[in-house]
Design a protein around this motif. Structure first.
Motif, PDB file in Angstrom:
ATOM      1  N   THR A 167      24.626  -7.522  47.841  1.00  0.00           N
ATOM      2  CA  THR A 167      25.548  -6.312  48.868  1.00  0.00           C
ATOM      3  C   THR A 167      24.812  -5.276  50.375  1.00  0.00           C
ATOM      4  O   THR A 167      25.380  -4.925  50.862  1.00  0.00           O
ATOM      5  CB  THR A 167      25.994  -5.895  47.076  1.00  0.00           C
ATOM      6  OG1 THR A 167      25.650  -5.940  46.063  1.00  0.00           O
ATOM      7  CG2 THR A 167      25.924  -4.623  47.359  1.00  0.00           C
ATOM      8  N   ASP A 168      23.694  -5.460  50.042  1.00  0.00           N
ATOM      9  CA  ASP A 168      22.909  -4.447  51.165  1.00  0.00           C
ATOM     10  C   ASP A 168      23.453  -5.686  52.518  1.00  0.00           C
ATOM     11  O   ASP A 168      23.934  -5.138  53.814  1.00  0.00           O
ATOM     12  CB  ASP A 168      21.567  -4.975  51.326  1.00  0.00           C
ATOM     13  CG  ASP A 168      20.598  -4.046  50.175  1.00  0.00           C
ATOM     14  OD1 ASP A 168      22.293  -2.336  50.300  1.00  0.00           O
ATOM     15  OD2 ASP A 168      19.869  -3.918  49.652  1.00  0.00           O
ATOM     16  N   GLY A 169      23.389  -6.964  52.325  1.00  0.00           N
ATOM     17  CA  GLY A 169      23.706  -8.171  53.223  1.00  0.00           C
ATOM     18  C   GLY A 169      25.161  -8.099  54.232  1.00  0.00           C
ATOM     19  O   GLY A 169      25.479  -7.730  54.668  1.00  0.00           O
ATOM     20  N   LYS A 209      28.085   4.949  51.921  1.00  0.00           N
ATOM     21  CA  LYS A 209      27.718   5.410  50.249  1.00  0.00           C
ATOM     22  C   LYS A 209      27.204   4.222  49.903  1.00  0.00           C
ATOM     23  O   LYS A 209      26.276   3.866  48.738  1.00  0.00           O
ATOM     24  CB  LYS A 209      29.082   5.492  49.510  1.00  0.00           C
ATOM     25  CG  LYS A 209      30.027   6.638  50.235  1.00  0.00           C
ATOM     26  CD  LYS A 209      30.535   6.594  49.036  1.00  0.00           C
ATOM     27  CE  LYS A 209      31.500   8.285  49.924  1.00  0.00           C
ATOM     28  NZ  LYS A 209      33.187   8.999  49.518  1.00  0.00           N
ATOM     29  N   LEU A 210      27.678   2.812  49.834  1.00  0.00           N
ATOM     30  CA  LEU A 210      27.158   1.364  49.225  1.00  0.00           C
ATOM     31  C   LEU A 210      25.716   1.118  49.149  1.00  0.00           C
ATOM     32  O   LEU A 210      24.738   0.733  48.502  1.00  0.00           O
ATOM     33  CB  LEU A 210      27.962   0.131  49.889  1.00  0.00           C
ATOM     34  CG  LEU A 210      27.792  -0.804  49.568  1.00  0.00           C
ATOM     35  CD1 LEU A 210      27.692  -1.265  47.946  1.00  0.00           C
ATOM     36  CD2 LEU A 210      28.496  -1.679  50.351  1.00  0.00           C
ATOM     37  N   LYS A 211      24.827   1.542  50.733  1.00  0.00           N
ATOM     38  CA  LYS A 211      23.779   1.893  50.947  1.00  0.00           C
ATOM     39  C   LYS A 211      22.858   2.443  50.221  1.00  0.00           C
ATOM     40  O   LYS A 211      21.957   2.525  49.884  1.00  0.00           O
ATOM     41  CB  LYS A 211      23.567   1.865  52.147  1.00  0.00           C
ATOM     42  CG  LYS A 211      23.487   0.593  52.771  1.00  0.00           C
ATOM     43  CD  LYS A 211      23.479   0.970  54.531  1.00  0.00           C
ATOM     44  CE  LYS A 211      24.025  -0.251  55.894  1.00  0.00           C
ATOM     45  NZ  LYS A 211      23.494   0.275  56.651  1.00  0.00           N
ATOM     46  N   GLY A 212      22.990   4.074  49.727  1.00  0.00           N
ATOM     47  CA  GLY A 212      22.685   4.688  49.005  1.00  0.00           C
ATOM     48  C   GLY A 212      22.711   3.975  47.321  1.00  0.00           C
ATOM     49  O   GLY A 212      21.882   4.980  46.838  1.00  0.00           O
ATOM     50  N   THR A 236      23.146  -0.926  40.819  1.00  0.00           N
ATOM     51  CA  THR A 236      24.723  -0.505  40.815  1.00  0.00           C
ATOM     52  C   THR A 236      25.073  -1.839  41.874  1.00  0.00           C
ATOM     53  O   THR A 236      26.186  -2.227  41.223  1.00  0.00           O
ATOM     54  CB  THR A 236      24.619   1.316  40.708  1.00  0.00           C
ATOM     55  OG1 THR A 236      24.388   1.971  40.409  1.00  0.00           O
ATOM     56  CG2 THR A 236      26.530   1.288  41.302  1.00  0.00           C
ATOM     57  N   LYS A 237      24.312  -1.899  42.535  1.00  0.00           N
ATOM     58  CA  LYS A 237      24.802  -2.696  43.369  1.00  0.00           C
ATOM     59  C   LYS A 237      25.068  -4.376  42.666  1.00  0.00           C
ATOM     60  O   LYS A 237      25.740  -4.857  43.085  1.00  0.00           O
ATOM     61  CB  LYS A 237      23.732  -2.897  44.854  1.00  0.00           C
ATOM     62  CG  LYS A 237      23.757  -1.542  45.856  1.00  0.00           C
ATOM     63  CD  LYS A 237      22.209  -1.980  46.670  1.00  0.00           C
ATOM     64  CE  LYS A 237      22.434  -0.533  47.449  1.00  0.00           C
ATOM     65  NZ  LYS A 237      21.237  -0.591  48.426  1.00  0.00           N
TER      66      LYS A 237
END
Length: 154
Positions: free
Chosen positions: A74-76, A100-103, A108-109
């Protein structure tokens, strides 16, 4: 060819019986059987994919060790999209959804990544099902047309 609106209303397994281009009853019954088999195969594939996804989501919600690789995916994905936004729009502003995704927490990711993979797999299965449904319909329509032509010649 069968009216696809009737297939949506009556159902793919019963629509050959109301179709005007399927020929005699045995051809209609064979078409309905093939459609029914196709539906069962698709249902089984969907159950396996969704069951696996639910199991993966449950495991990811309980285990950090299991969630970490999916969180990295997800981070990638977020990093890739941020790079694309910078190059395409020539701006250094990070979109809100990426921030928001990074947080989000790793669990959850991971659950989001597993759900996205499951949705992709179910979409692929559905497209494959619809294609096969059309092939079956065409096969029995062609078979009925050949029978009709042979009867008219004789």
């Amino acid at each position: 060819m069968t009216n696809y609106a009737s297939q949506m209303i009556v159902g793919p397994g019963l629509s050959p019986f109301v179709s005007k281009d399927k020929g005699d009853f045995s051809n209609r019954a064979n078409c309905a059987g093939a459609q029914f088999t196709n539906n069962l195969k698709t249902l089984a594939q969907d159950v396996v994919v969704l069951g696996g996804a639910l199991g993966g989501i449950k495991l990811a919600s309980k285990s950090d060790k299991f969630a970490r690789p999916f969180a990295k995916i997800t981070d990638g994905f977020a990093k890739l999209n941020q790079t694309l936004v910078k190059k395409l729009y020539k701006t250094n502003v990070t979109p809100t959804w990426i921030r928001k995704l990074k947080g989000l927490s790793p669990k959850t990711k991971a659950m989001g990544a597993i759900a996205a993979l499951a949705i992709s797999a179910v979409s692929y299965i559905s497209c494959k099902h619809l294609y096969k449904m059309g092939q079956i319909d065409q096969k029995y329509s062609d078979k009925a047309a050949i029978e009709k032509h042979q009867k008219s010649v004789l």
